[in-house]
Design a protein around this motif. Sequence first.
Motif, PDB file in Angstrom:
ATOM      1  N   LYS A 195       0.819  -1.211   0.000  1.00 25.74           N
ATOM      2  CA  LYS A 195       0.000   0.000   0.000  1.00 25.74           C
ATOM      3  C   LYS A 195       0.861   1.274   0.000  1.00 25.74           C
ATOM      4  O   LYS A 195       0.491   2.269  -0.598  1.00 25.74           O
ATOM      5  N   THR A 196       1.967   1.256   0.727  1.00 25.04           N
ATOM      6  CA  THR A 196       2.843   2.433   0.824  1.00 25.04           C
ATOM      7  C   THR A 196       4.127   2.164   0.056  1.00 25.04           C
ATOM      8  O   THR A 196       4.845   1.193   0.354  1.00 25.04           O
ATOM      9  N   SER A 197       4.414   3.005  -0.915  1.00 27.61           N
ATOM     10  CA  SER A 197       5.624   2.821  -1.726  1.00 27.61           C
ATOM     11  C   SER A 197       6.849   3.263  -0.935  1.00 27.61           C
ATOM     12  O   SER A 197       6.764   4.054   0.019  1.00 27.61           O
ATOM     13  N   ILE A 198       7.981   2.733  -1.380  1.00 30.91           N
ATOM     14  CA  ILE A 198       9.254   3.163  -0.765  1.00 30.91           C
ATOM     15  C   ILE A 198       9.497   4.633  -1.085  1.00 30.91           C
ATOM     16  O   ILE A 198      10.055   5.375  -0.269  1.00 30.91           O
ATOM     17  N   ASN A 199       9.036   5.066  -2.254  1.00 28.07           N
ATOM     18  CA  ASN A 199       9.133   6.492  -2.606  1.00 28.07           C
ATOM     19  C   ASN A 199       8.470   7.334  -1.512  1.00 28.07           C
ATOM     20  O   ASN A 199       9.016   8.336  -1.032  1.00 28.07           O
ATOM     21  N   GLU A 200       7.268   6.935  -1.130  1.00 27.16           N
ATOM     22  CA  GLU A 200       6.496   7.684  -0.145  1.00 27.16           C
ATOM     23  C   GLU A 200       7.150   7.631   1.221  1.00 27.16           C
ATOM     24  O   GLU A 200       7.135   8.620   1.974  1.00 27.16           O
ATOM     25  N   GLU A 201       7.754   6.489   1.569  1.00 28.80           N
ATOM     26  CA  GLU A 201       8.420   6.379   2.867  1.00 28.80           C
ATOM     27  C   GLU A 201       9.595   7.360   2.969  1.00 28.80           C
ATOM     28  O   GLU A 201       9.826   7.970   4.010  1.00 28.80           O
ATOM     29  N   LEU A 202      10.354   7.504   1.888  1.00 28.07           N
ATOM     30  CA  LEU A 202      11.469   8.442   1.883  1.00 28.07           C
ATOM     31  C   LEU A 202      10.978   9.883   2.033  1.00 28.07           C
ATOM     32  O   LEU A 202      11.556  10.692   2.770  1.00 28.07           O
ATOM     33  N   VAL A 203       9.865  10.205   1.336  1.00 27.03           N
ATOM     34  CA  VAL A 203       9.306  11.552   1.424  1.00 27.03           C
ATOM     35  C   VAL A 203       8.768  11.807   2.823  1.00 27.03           C
ATOM     36  O   VAL A 203       8.974  12.881   3.404  1.00 27.03           O
ATOM     37  N   LEU A 204       8.073  10.826   3.400  1.00 22.45           N
ATOM     38  CA  LEU A 204       7.505  10.968   4.727  1.00 22.45           C
ATOM     39  C   LEU A 204       8.598  11.147   5.787  1.00 22.45           C
ATOM     40  O   LEU A 204       8.408  11.851   6.783  1.00 22.45           O
ATOM     41  N   ALA A 205       9.766  10.547   5.557  1.00 20.54           N
ATOM     42  CA  ALA A 205      10.878  10.677   6.504  1.00 20.54           C
ATOM     43  C   ALA A 205      11.610  12.006   6.339  1.00 20.54           C
ATOM     44  O   ALA A 205      12.535  12.308   7.098  1.00 20.54           O
ATOM     45  N   GLY A 206      11.199  12.806   5.371  1.00 22.20           N
ATOM     46  CA  GLY A 206      11.838  14.098   5.141  1.00 22.20           C
ATOM     47  C   GLY A 206      13.200  13.982   4.495  1.00 22.20           C
ATOM     48  O   GLY A 206      14.016  14.903   4.574  1.00 22.20           O
ATOM     49  N   LEU A 207      13.454  12.848   3.807  1.00 23.93           N
ATOM     50  CA  LEU A 207      14.754  12.638   3.171  1.00 23.93           C
ATOM     51  C   LEU A 207      14.684  12.720   1.659  1.00 23.93           C
ATOM     52  O   LEU A 207      15.683  12.525   0.966  1.00 23.93           O
ATOM     53  N   ALA A 208      13.509  12.985   1.148  1.00 20.97           N
ATOM     54  CA  ALA A 208      13.330  13.194  -0.299  1.00 20.97           C
ATOM     55  C   ALA A 208      12.224  14.214  -0.497  1.00 20.97           C
ATOM     56  O   ALA A 208      11.364  14.407   0.381  1.00 20.97           O
ATOM     57  N   LYS A 209      12.233  14.871  -1.638  1.00 14.18           N
ATOM     58  CA  LYS A 209      11.232  15.876  -1.965  1.00 14.18           C
ATOM     59  C   LYS A 209      10.421  15.418  -3.157  1.00 14.18           C
ATOM     60  O   LYS A 209      10.890  14.653  -4.010  1.00 14.18           O
ATOM     61  N   VAL A 210       9.212  15.913  -3.214  1.00 16.57           N
ATOM     62  CA  VAL A 210       8.373  15.654  -4.392  1.00 16.57           C
ATOM     63  C   VAL A 210       8.792  16.631  -5.481  1.00 16.57           C
ATOM     64  O   VAL A 210       9.011  17.824  -5.219  1.00 16.57           O
ATOM     65  N   GLN A 211       8.901  16.149  -6.696  1.00 25.87           N
ATOM     66  CA  GLN A 211       9.310  17.013  -7.797  1.00 25.87           C
ATOM     67  C   GLN A 211       8.224  18.037  -8.116  1.00 25.87           C
ATOM     68  O   GLN A 211       7.054  17.880  -7.742  1.00 25.87           O
ATOM     69  N   LYS A 212       8.627  19.081  -8.834  1.00 23.97           N
ATOM     70  CA  LYS A 212       7.715  20.160  -9.168  1.00 23.97           C
ATOM     71  C   LYS A 212       6.594  19.660 -10.075  1.00 23.97           C
ATOM     72  O   LYS A 212       6.710  18.626 -10.733  1.00 23.97           O
ATOM     73  N   GLN A 213       5.532  20.439 -10.112  1.00 28.04           N
ATOM     74  CA  GLN A 213       4.358  20.062 -10.895  1.00 28.04           C
ATOM     75  C   GLN A 213       4.700  19.872 -12.370  1.00 28.04           C
ATOM     76  O   GLN A 213       4.121  19.029 -13.060  1.00 28.04           O
TER      77      GLN A 213
END
Length: 958
Positions: free
Chosen positions: A888-906
């Motif tokens: 259900k939760t991607s590794i991408n999302e886990e990194l973002v939730l941990a504040g160690l990755a950012k979501v790219q611009k629109q």
Amino acid sequence: MTSVPVPSNQMRPLLPARGSATVKSVTSGDTVILLGRATQMGQKPPEVMFTFEKVSAPRLGNKANGNVDEPGAFTSRMWLRELVVGKTVTFETRKQGAMAGDRVYGVLYVQAGSNGNNGSGEPKMINLAIESVRLGLATPKLFVNSSGAGADGESPADEDDVDPYEQGLTDALREATNKGVGIHSQERALVRNIKNANEGAFNLNDLVKAVQASKNGTVKALIEYVFDGSRYRMQITDESPEYGEFLYGTFTLILGGVMCPRVGNAKAEPPKPDEPLSQEARSFVDLRLLNRELPISLHGSPETMQGTCIGTIHHPRGDISLELLKRGLARVADWSARVLLDAPKGCKSGIMVMRGTEKEAKKSKLGIWKNYVAPAIAGEKSFEGIVVEVSSGDTIFVLPEGTSYASENNLRKLSLSSIRAPRIGNERAGREDDPYAYEAKDRLRVMAVGKKAKITIDYERAIPLSPGETEKRQYATVSVGKRSDLGEVLVGEGLASTQRHRDDEEKSPRYDELCAAENAAKLAKKGIHNAGKYARRRPNDLSEPRKAKTYASSLQRAGNMKAMVEYVFNGSRFKVLIPSENCSCMFALNDVRCPQSTPMTDRDSRKAEPFGDDAKRQSRLMLLQRNVELVATGVTNGGVITGQIFVTVKGERKSYSSILVASGFGHIDQRLVDYGQAPAALVEIQETAKQHKVGLWSLVQEEKVVKEVAPAAKSIEKVVTVKLSEIRDGNHCFFTVDDEAVRVVSESMKIFTSKYGTSGAPCDLRKGKLVAALFDDGAGKSWYRAKVLDRATTKGKVSVLFIDHGNVASVPVASHLRPLDPELDKIAPVAKEAQLALTSALSLDEEDGVDAARLLQSIAWGKVLSARVFCNVDGILQTALYDSSNDKTSINEELVLAGLAKVQKQSEVSALVERMQDGSAVNEFAAELLSAQEEAKKTRRGIWRYGDVGDYDDDDHY
């Protein structure tokens, strides 16, 4: 009468029977040195030792008799000295040549006085020999007793045979004896107690103090000998009570403030010849000072010169120092001039007159200045300009008035004349600042930077920079406003010292004022003259990102802060010092970007962009080393504090961002424009600059030509099972999909290793070529397929990518590479390069980047993962990874939730949607990531712990 001739033969008469000559000196009560006239210019005048015939004065003390006078010797000599030294006398020779040895015997006559005559109208002449006997200062060498009778008590039988001269001596002796005068007196005649300071008989410093404390500040002394034009042997003859212990003491006096050419020494080993004009200078002084008793002032006794004092001789007819300088027979000596300035009563005005006199002699090329050539100075000798930068406590950069700041070469580098400030340190060389180096530089900055200065070039000098390399530096007197010499201010405040010039070096025309200011600073124990321990308040350096982020919140809370711009990197990025917060940091404008300027080092491969250097020069001219006001609003991941800078222009407070934009040297950050956050006033200024095509906007905007290309095939999302084989950073990795393909390649390379062993072989190393590369995975060395990336910097090595695993290594060419078999060359790479879709993470150079990679490793390494492959962008698969235990939760999302990755611009999200046949899944996935990012921001996790960090790819612009 005939004057003293130049002797041509020792056996010929030295003097005519009668004549006249000038008395140079008196060696005793019966002997003088007669001086003639030189027959040729520059030739030493002839000298003759002349002794009274048949007269003997008491002997003066010397080394031969233990420096003990015979009674009355000094009195006898002083009487004769006062009568004849420096005057013209008439001589009558009686014995000379071989029979007289090294002297002439005879009689001297001197005129009795301006009103004296012998009754016939002619001047009355005094026979000095008879007169000295009459006064009891000498005795005749006659066979007569004290009553004037012969040796047998009877008078001479034939008075007609008596020499009138001898009769006069006899009569003079009888008169002196009857009166009991001089050496015939019942009282003991004077016997000097001679003391030599050079032998430690008395302390010269005590004498100096006594003279300086006296009412007139002088002491009477006799010039006994002239070594050269500026060095004399003196004897104290002042009988004042305060000089009692120094009476008849001898010492060497150096004429303060001047130095004459040295007379040579033939007895030295090796012999020292005369310096040019040394004899002329000595003769000049001999005629005017030798054997004169004159008042002198004493200014000091150098510690390194025993028995020597620096002093001034006061002659009623003028200053001998000025007379020597006027004729080019001496030069100003800075070392002794300093002693004069140190004296309690000072001689500042006298030194200035000396320098002026020397200057006139130079212009007229007199004496030692015959071949003098004034120093040539390149460019204007005097000009005005704006001080742009202070590089040290004695060096500045000036933009001459009327010169445009179109290049750094237009600035003139100048050092302040004749001063030396403490040296600025060199961080690369590991050398710290000298004490007070910062204070000197900052004081000069406050007085000069940004102000109009009047520059007068005094001299030039070649400064060695490295072996075989020199820099021609100009030295100048710089005046700003009411300060006529900034160097004098620094020296007076103890922030610089005066240079010790050689006597033949050019120097500041205000050198004596500089020396006087230094003396005052020494007495007050200011700055570098303070013996106390130096302690400078060192600001915290926030150049390290972690420290900058720690301080950022306090800087933002501080609001308006006073600061000083220490360095300009480009038009919008600076290093600033904030005294109130005791810190220095990198600072960038938060709303304006400037073009890239020329890199400061060759290692920086970036090229300068149009108007990049212009923007930097404007910032240097307006901000460098100026006091400004700034407001901090944020901090980047690179540790750059962002905010606004305000300057005062013609009394009006302005934002420097608006000045940059108005001049066309900067533009508003496009992100602020896109998000509608750009200040309306700034946008209006930029539009005005565009309309007038100022700066950047004068460049021709090339129209983008859109080529018609066939629409790319839309991608369809695929779900595959993968296993990570390499992690590059927090969102970049390699994985394998087909286990069977992995097994086949692995078996094939094992066979290859067993077939060829582990020895290298020559192979084609062109970029992109597939080869076999040796690698040790812990189980032993084995060959793996690899692609040549590029030659490494290390000699004999090459950089390769192991295409079935994803790792990169630099391997030795000779031992770790060999050609790959053709059948293995045809198999596609097993490892696929992938990126976690719609996310970005910091590089491994940053601490948060390392944490992101470690989190990815802890979640995914060694596990079987499920990968949603959206599309292929430039050979890199855009994927969303899922742990098989949590779909259900991607590794991408886990990194973002941990504040160690950012979501790219629109814009990046939209680009990915465009590549998909059905982009709804991508939009849903992006929404999930944004939700996780908002949660990380709220809880201040990872990169969000200091607030909003902006975009990673924009850090280079700060």
